[in-house]
Structure formats: C-alpha cells, structure tokens
Scaffold this motif. Structure first.
Motif, PDB file in Angstrom:
ATOM      1  N   ILE A 106       0.841  -1.194   0.000  1.00  0.00           N
ATOM      2  CA  ILE A 106       0.000   0.000   0.000  1.00  0.00           C
ATOM      3  C   ILE A 106       0.877   1.246   0.000  1.00  0.00           C
ATOM      4  O   ILE A 106       0.625   2.193  -0.749  1.00  0.00           O
ATOM      5  N   LYS A 107       1.934   1.247   0.823  1.00  0.00           N
ATOM      6  CA  LYS A 107       2.849   2.397   0.844  1.00  0.00           C
ATOM      7  C   LYS A 107       3.500   2.593  -0.526  1.00  0.00           C
ATOM      8  O   LYS A 107       3.665   3.720  -0.987  1.00  0.00           O
ATOM      9  N   THR A 108       3.864   1.499  -1.174  1.00  0.00           N
ATOM     10  CA  THR A 108       4.460   1.588  -2.510  1.00  0.00           C
ATOM     11  C   THR A 108       3.455   2.156  -3.506  1.00  0.00           C
ATOM     12  O   THR A 108       3.793   3.020  -4.313  1.00  0.00           O
ATOM     13  N   TYR A 109       2.220   1.687  -3.448  1.00  0.00           N
ATOM     14  CA  TYR A 109       1.187   2.176  -4.361  1.00  0.00           C
ATOM     15  C   TYR A 109       0.916   3.657  -4.145  1.00  0.00           C
ATOM     16  O   TYR A 109       0.714   4.405  -5.092  1.00  0.00           O
ATOM     17  N   VAL A 110       0.920   4.090  -2.881  1.00  0.00           N
ATOM     18  CA  VAL A 110       0.709   5.507  -2.578  1.00  0.00           C
ATOM     19  C   VAL A 110       1.824   6.333  -3.205  1.00  0.00           C
ATOM     20  O   VAL A 110       1.573   7.354  -3.855  1.00  0.00           O
ATOM     21  N   ALA A 111       3.059   5.883  -3.034  1.00  0.00           N
ATOM     22  CA  ALA A 111       4.202   6.614  -3.585  1.00  0.00           C
ATOM     23  C   ALA A 111       4.142   6.660  -5.108  1.00  0.00           C
ATOM     24  O   ALA A 111       4.361   7.715  -5.713  1.00  0.00           O
ATOM     25  N   LEU A 112       3.854   5.536  -5.732  1.00  0.00           N
ATOM     26  CA  LEU A 112       3.774   5.505  -7.191  1.00  0.00           C
ATOM     27  C   LEU A 112       2.640   6.374  -7.720  1.00  0.00           C
ATOM     28  O   LEU A 112       2.808   7.102  -8.696  1.00  0.00           O
ATOM     29  N   SER A 113       1.512   6.316  -7.065  1.00  0.00           N
ATOM     30  CA  SER A 113       0.374   7.126  -7.484  1.00  0.00           C
ATOM     31  C   SER A 113       0.699   8.609  -7.380  1.00  0.00           C
ATOM     32  O   SER A 113       0.412   9.395  -8.288  1.00  0.00           O
ATOM     33  N   LEU A 114       1.328   9.001  -6.267  1.00  0.00           N
ATOM     34  CA  LEU A 114       1.707  10.394  -6.073  1.00  0.00           C
ATOM     35  C   LEU A 114       2.728  10.834  -7.121  1.00  0.00           C
ATOM     36  O   LEU A 114       2.602  11.896  -7.726  1.00  0.00           O
ATOM     37  N   PHE A 115       3.733  10.000  -7.360  1.00  0.00           N
ATOM     38  CA  PHE A 115       4.760  10.312  -8.355  1.00  0.00           C
ATOM     39  C   PHE A 115       4.143  10.480  -9.742  1.00  0.00           C
ATOM     40  O   PHE A 115       4.422  11.453 -10.443  1.00  0.00           O
ATOM     41  N   LEU A 116       3.307   9.523 -10.124  1.00  0.00           N
ATOM     42  CA  LEU A 116       2.724   9.578 -11.463  1.00  0.00           C
ATOM     43  C   LEU A 116       1.781  10.764 -11.625  1.00  0.00           C
ATOM     44  O   LEU A 116       1.715  11.363 -12.695  1.00  0.00           O
ATOM     45  N   SER A 117       1.056  11.115 -10.575  1.00  0.00           N
ATOM     46  CA  SER A 117       0.132  12.242 -10.683  1.00  0.00           C
ATOM     47  C   SER A 117       0.889  13.557 -10.801  1.00  0.00           C
ATOM     48  O   SER A 117       0.463  14.465 -11.513  1.00  0.00           O
TER      49      SER A 117
END
Length: 67
Positions: free
Chosen positions: A16-27
């Motif tokens: 979940i932490k990884t997904y949050v980071a990736l989502s934030l980066f991509l956005s």
C-alpha cells in the motif's frame, strides 16, 4: 491472528505504501504508459495504483478481522 496472516498483512501494508508513492509520483509527473499485465496491455496511471490500494486495503481488513 496467526503468524501467516500477520506476515500477509505486513506485506500488504508495504505494498500500500508503494502504491501511494507511485500514485503520487505519477500524478505529479502526469505520466501514463502502457505495460503488459499477463496477456493484456493496460494503461498505467495514478488511478491504476489507487485501485490496487483499495484492493490491498480490503484484503488487510479481511485478514485482520476474525471470522
């Protein structure tokens, strides 16, 4: 909760932490791209990771609650 469930929850919480980071980066970057997932090519975007987060959080909830 037994040890196998505890390990699964810890793994999912890291995911979940990884997904949050990736989502934030991509956005922030406005990045969208295609990747192969199994037989399909799918569009990777912040929404893709937000959907994965929802699925992982649901699994964590199910594992933490005794049946």
């Amino acid at each position: 909760m037994d040890e196998s469930k505890r390990r699964a929850v810890r793994f999912l919480e890291k995911e979940i932490k990884t997904y949050v980071a990736l989502s934030l980066f991509l956005s922030k970057r406005g990045i969208k791209g295609h990747v192969r997932v199994g037989e399909k090519r799918v569009m990777i975007s912040p929404t893709f990771y937000k959907d994965r987060m929802k699925e992982a959080k649901k699994l964590v909830y199910e594992l933490k609650n005794p049946n």
